[in-house]
Design a protein around this motif. Structure first.
Motif, PDB file in Angstrom:
ATOM      1  N   GLU A  45       0.825  -1.223   0.000  1.00 11.25           N
ATOM      2  CA  GLU A  45       0.000   0.000   0.000  1.00 11.25           C
ATOM      3  C   GLU A  45       0.857   1.270   0.000  1.00 11.25           C
ATOM      4  N   LYS A  46       2.182   1.104   0.169  1.00 12.22           N
ATOM      5  CA  LYS A  46       3.073   2.272   0.077  1.00 12.22           C
ATOM      6  C   LYS A  46       3.458   2.543  -1.372  1.00 12.22           C
ATOM      7  N   GLY A  47       3.069   1.632  -2.270  1.00 12.11           N
ATOM      8  CA  GLY A  47       3.354   1.834  -3.693  1.00 12.11           C
ATOM      9  C   GLY A  47       2.287   2.708  -4.336  1.00 12.11           C
ATOM     10  N   VAL A  48       2.024   2.477  -5.618  1.00 11.93           N
ATOM     11  CA  VAL A  48       1.067   3.295  -6.366  1.00 11.93           C
ATOM     12  C   VAL A  48      -0.254   2.546  -6.524  1.00 11.93           C
ATOM     13  N   LEU A  49      -1.338   3.191  -6.130  1.00 11.36           N
ATOM     14  CA  LEU A  49      -2.673   2.646  -6.387  1.00 11.36           C
ATOM     15  C   LEU A  49      -2.987   3.065  -7.825  1.00 11.36           C
ATOM     16  N   TYR A  50      -2.836   2.141  -8.786  1.00 11.37           N
ATOM     17  CA  TYR A  50      -2.937   2.566 -10.188  1.00 11.37           C
ATOM     18  C   TYR A  50      -4.305   2.348 -10.799  1.00 11.37           C
ATOM     19  N   GLN A  51      -5.174   1.592 -10.143  1.00 10.49           N
ATOM     20  CA  GLN A  51      -6.535   1.405 -10.670  1.00 10.49           C
ATOM     21  C   GLN A  51      -7.464   0.870  -9.583  1.00 10.49           C
ATOM     22  N   THR A  52      -8.734   1.241  -9.690  1.00 13.44           N
ATOM     23  CA  THR A  52      -9.748   0.622  -8.832  1.00 13.44           C
ATOM     24  C   THR A  52     -10.820   0.048  -9.755  1.00 13.44           C
ATOM     25  N   VAL A  53     -11.502  -0.959  -9.277  1.00 17.59           N
ATOM     26  CA  VAL A  53     -12.551  -1.602 -10.086  1.00 17.59           C
ATOM     27  C   VAL A  53     -13.777  -1.858  -9.220  1.00 17.59           C
ATOM     28  N   ASN A  54     -14.953  -1.427  -9.696  1.00 13.54           N
ATOM     29  CA  ASN A  54     -16.209  -1.812  -9.051  1.00 13.54           C
ATOM     30  C   ASN A  54     -16.656  -3.103  -9.717  1.00 13.54           C
ATOM     31  N   ARG A  55     -16.468  -4.230  -9.070  1.00 16.84           N
ATOM     32  CA  ARG A  55     -16.871  -5.490  -9.682  1.00 16.84           C
ATOM     33  C   ARG A  55     -18.332  -5.752  -9.332  1.00 16.84           C
ATOM     34  N   ALA A  56     -19.222  -5.152 -10.142  1.00 14.44           N
ATOM     35  CA  ALA A  56     -20.658  -5.292  -9.895  1.00 14.44           C
ATOM     36  C   ALA A  56     -21.092  -6.752 -10.003  1.00 14.44           C
ATOM     37  N   ASP A  57     -20.383  -7.520 -10.850  1.00  6.88           N
ATOM     38  CA  ASP A  57     -20.781  -8.917 -11.058  1.00  6.88           C
ATOM     39  C   ASP A  57     -20.617  -9.772  -9.808  1.00  6.88           C
ATOM     40  N   ILE A  58     -19.621  -9.458  -8.986  1.00  9.19           N
ATOM     41  CA  ILE A  58     -19.399 -10.272  -7.787  1.00  9.19           C
ATOM     42  C   ILE A  58     -19.430  -9.419  -6.508  1.00  9.19           C
ATOM     43  N   LYS A  59     -19.962  -8.193  -6.623  1.00  9.81           N
ATOM     44  CA  LYS A  59     -20.113  -7.299  -5.480  1.00  9.81           C
ATOM     45  C   LYS A  59     -18.816  -7.120  -4.687  1.00  9.81           C
ATOM     46  N   GLN A  60     -17.763  -6.766  -5.443  1.00  9.50           N
ATOM     47  CA  GLN A  60     -16.481  -6.486  -4.801  1.00  9.50           C
ATOM     48  C   GLN A  60     -15.979  -5.130  -5.261  1.00  9.50           C
ATOM     49  N   PHE A  61     -15.186  -4.516  -4.380  1.00  8.85           N
ATOM     50  CA  PHE A  61     -14.427  -3.336  -4.780  1.00  8.85           C
ATOM     51  C   PHE A  61     -12.971  -3.781  -4.785  1.00  8.85           C
ATOM     52  N   ARG A  62     -12.230  -3.392  -5.826  1.00  6.98           N
ATOM     53  CA  ARG A  62     -10.850  -3.851  -5.936  1.00  6.98           C
ATOM     54  C   ARG A  62      -9.877  -2.688  -6.091  1.00  6.98           C
ATOM     55  N   GLU A  63      -8.728  -2.842  -5.479  1.00  5.80           N
ATOM     56  CA  GLU A  63      -7.653  -1.857  -5.624  1.00  5.80           C
ATOM     57  C   GLU A  63      -6.434  -2.567  -6.178  1.00  5.80           C
ATOM     58  N   LEU A  64      -5.780  -1.960  -7.156  1.00  8.71           N
ATOM     59  CA  LEU A  64      -4.604  -2.555  -7.792  1.00  8.71           C
ATOM     60  C   LEU A  64      -3.379  -1.691  -7.514  1.00  8.71           C
ATOM     61  N   TYR A  65      -2.369  -2.310  -6.930  1.00  7.00           N
ATOM     62  CA  TYR A  65      -1.149  -1.599  -6.533  1.00  7.00           C
ATOM     63  C   TYR A  65       0.086  -2.181  -7.193  1.00  7.00           C
ATOM     64  N   THR A  66       1.067  -1.326  -7.419  1.00  9.19           N
ATOM     65  CA  THR A  66       2.409  -1.806  -7.753  1.00  9.19           C
ATOM     66  C   THR A  66       3.413  -0.742  -7.316  1.00  9.19           C
ATOM     67  N   SER A  67       4.707  -1.036  -7.509  1.00  7.64           N
ATOM     68  CA  SER A  67       5.723  -0.082  -7.047  1.00  7.64           C
ATOM     69  C   SER A  67       5.844   1.083  -8.017  1.00  7.64           C
ATOM     70  N   LYS A  68       6.343   2.195  -7.504  1.00 10.12           N
ATOM     71  CA  LYS A  68       6.585   3.394  -8.309  1.00 10.12           C
ATOM     72  C   LYS A  68       7.549   3.062  -9.449  1.00 10.12           C
ATOM     73  N   SER A  69       8.596   2.254  -9.159  1.00 12.86           N
ATOM     74  CA  SER A  69       9.593   1.971 -10.206  1.00 12.86           C
ATOM     75  C   SER A  69       8.969   1.166 -11.350  1.00 12.86           C
ATOM     76  N   SER A  70       8.032   0.264 -11.034  1.00 11.76           N
ATOM     77  CA  SER A  70       7.391  -0.494 -12.114  1.00 11.76           C
ATOM     78  C   SER A  70       6.462   0.409 -12.929  1.00 11.76           C
ATOM     79  N   VAL A  71       5.729   1.300 -12.244  1.00 12.91           N
ATOM     80  CA  VAL A  71       4.860   2.242 -12.962  1.00 12.91           C
ATOM     81  C   VAL A  71       5.719   3.102 -13.895  1.00 12.91           C
ATOM     82  N   ASP A  72       6.840   3.605 -13.384  1.00 13.44           N
ATOM     83  CA  ASP A  72       7.712   4.464 -14.193  1.00 13.44           C
ATOM     84  C   ASP A  72       8.230   3.721 -15.416  1.00 13.44           C
ATOM     85  N   ALA A  73       8.636   2.449 -15.229  1.00 14.54           N
ATOM     86  CA  ALA A  73       9.168   1.663 -16.349  1.00 14.54           C
ATOM     87  C   ALA A  73       8.095   1.495 -17.422  1.00 14.54           C
ATOM     88  N   VAL A  74       6.888   1.103 -16.996  1.00 15.96           N
ATOM     89  CA  VAL A  74       5.810   0.855 -17.961  1.00 15.96           C
ATOM     90  C   VAL A  74       5.411   2.156 -18.657  1.00 15.96           C
TER      91      VAL A  74
END
Ligand code: HEC
Ligand SMILES: [Cu+2]
Length: 276
Positions: A45-74
């Motif tokens: 959670e100290k990395g980058v929260l790069y996307q969230t998803v409202n999964r209406a199909d399965i009633k979930q909220f999702r957060e996607l994280y990765t490191s700053k260095s990986s975000v920078d590379a991509v």
């Protein structure tokens, strides 16, 4: 512990006996090594929260994280580097008394408890131990329970993870790559009129469409989550993955009833009826 692990490995070996000829000992060795290879990504959670998803199909909220260095590379146009860890946090969505997910002021589902974590980690050379038929480059998969302990059941069959991410080989097996790259499209307009289907809130609308042979159906994705039209005809047909605002068209020349699902969220279903 040792005994418990042995039991799991035996179970996997017998459940997959049918494919043993292709995968052989590799599969078992892989399942066995699995829980050790990816450790729980403490501090994700100290990395980058790069996307969230409202999964209406399965009633979930999702957060996607990765490191700053990986975000920078991509974002500089490279593939995710060796050592990249992608952490997907699955929260149960809070629901109202009718079981409908409640939304916050930002329009997103309101988070309840963490129900699990799904992790992808890439390390140079890891792919070599995965059967070539379902290898995802050098990515490896692991799941954890809400309390961060390994999800033994899911980890005994990570082939399911590989299989579902495999069609995304063209984007380094990362389904949320557009979010990671920061290229996800902005607001999308809901289409209307004959032959159009909106993909919104994890539903195809209208779910059932009738057309005459030779006509074309166009699907447009309104959600921030990607979707994919996957026809279950005599041979499976998958459209390109549609990001927010993107469309895909298919011409139907032969009479019949064509059921389809979303290739990314198999719970999403629709039907095209083609008449003379
Ligand atoms: C039914 C298909 C399916 C299966 C099976 C599946 N995934 Fe995914 N995965 C997705 C989709 C779709 C996304 C995009 C985010 C979303 O919609 O929730 C995703 C996203 C992810 C991400 C975030 C990075 C990315 O690729 O976007 C991780 C990490 C992940 N999955 C791990 C796993 C693990 C671990 C397993 C097995 C335990 C697994 N997945 C099994 C469909 C699947
Ligand atoms: Cu979908």
């Amino acid at each position: 512990m040792q005994q418990q692990r042995k039991k799991i490995v035996t179970k996997v070996a017998s459940a997959l006996a049918g494919v043993a000829a292709i995968a052989g000992g590799i599969l078992v060795a892989h399942s066995q090594a699995m829980p050790d290879r990816i450790k729980f990504p403490e501090g994700f959670e100290k990395g980058v929260l790069y996307q969230t998803v409202n999964r209406a199909d399965i009633k979930q909220f999702r957060e996607l994280y990765t490191s700053k260095s990986s975000v920078d590379a991509v974002r500089s146009g490279k593939d995710a580097p060796s050592g990249t860890v992608l952490t997907l946090v699955q929260y149960a969505a809070k629901t109202d008394d009718k079981g409908v997910p409640v939304r916050g002021a930002d329009g997103n589902f309101v988070k309840g408890n963490v129900v699990g974590y799904a992790v992808m980690e890439k390390r140079a050379g890891w792919g070599a131990t995965i059967p070539a038929a379902w290898r995802n480059g050098d990515w490896e998969y692991a799941a954890f329970m809400g309390d961060k302990t390994p999800n033994q059941k899911a980890n005994a069959n990570t082939k399911g993870c590989f299989d579902c991410h495999l069609p995304h080989a063209g984007q380094d097996f990362v389904i949320s790559l557009a979010g990671l790259k920061g290229t996800a499209l902005g607001a999308a307009q809901r289409p209307s009129g004959p032959g159009t289907v909106a993909v919104a809130e994890f539903l195809f609308g209208p779910e059932k469409v009738s057309v005459k042979a030779g006509q074309t159906i166009t699907w447009t994705n309104i959600d921030s989550s990607p979707h994919q039209v996957t026809l279950q005809a005599s041979s499976e047909f998958r459209s390109p993955v549609m990001l927010k605002g993107q469309s895909t068209s298919i011409q139907f020349n032969n009479e019949g009833t064509y059921g389809y699902i979303c290739g990314l969220h198999p719970g999403m279903k629709g039907e095209i009826v083609v008449t003379k």
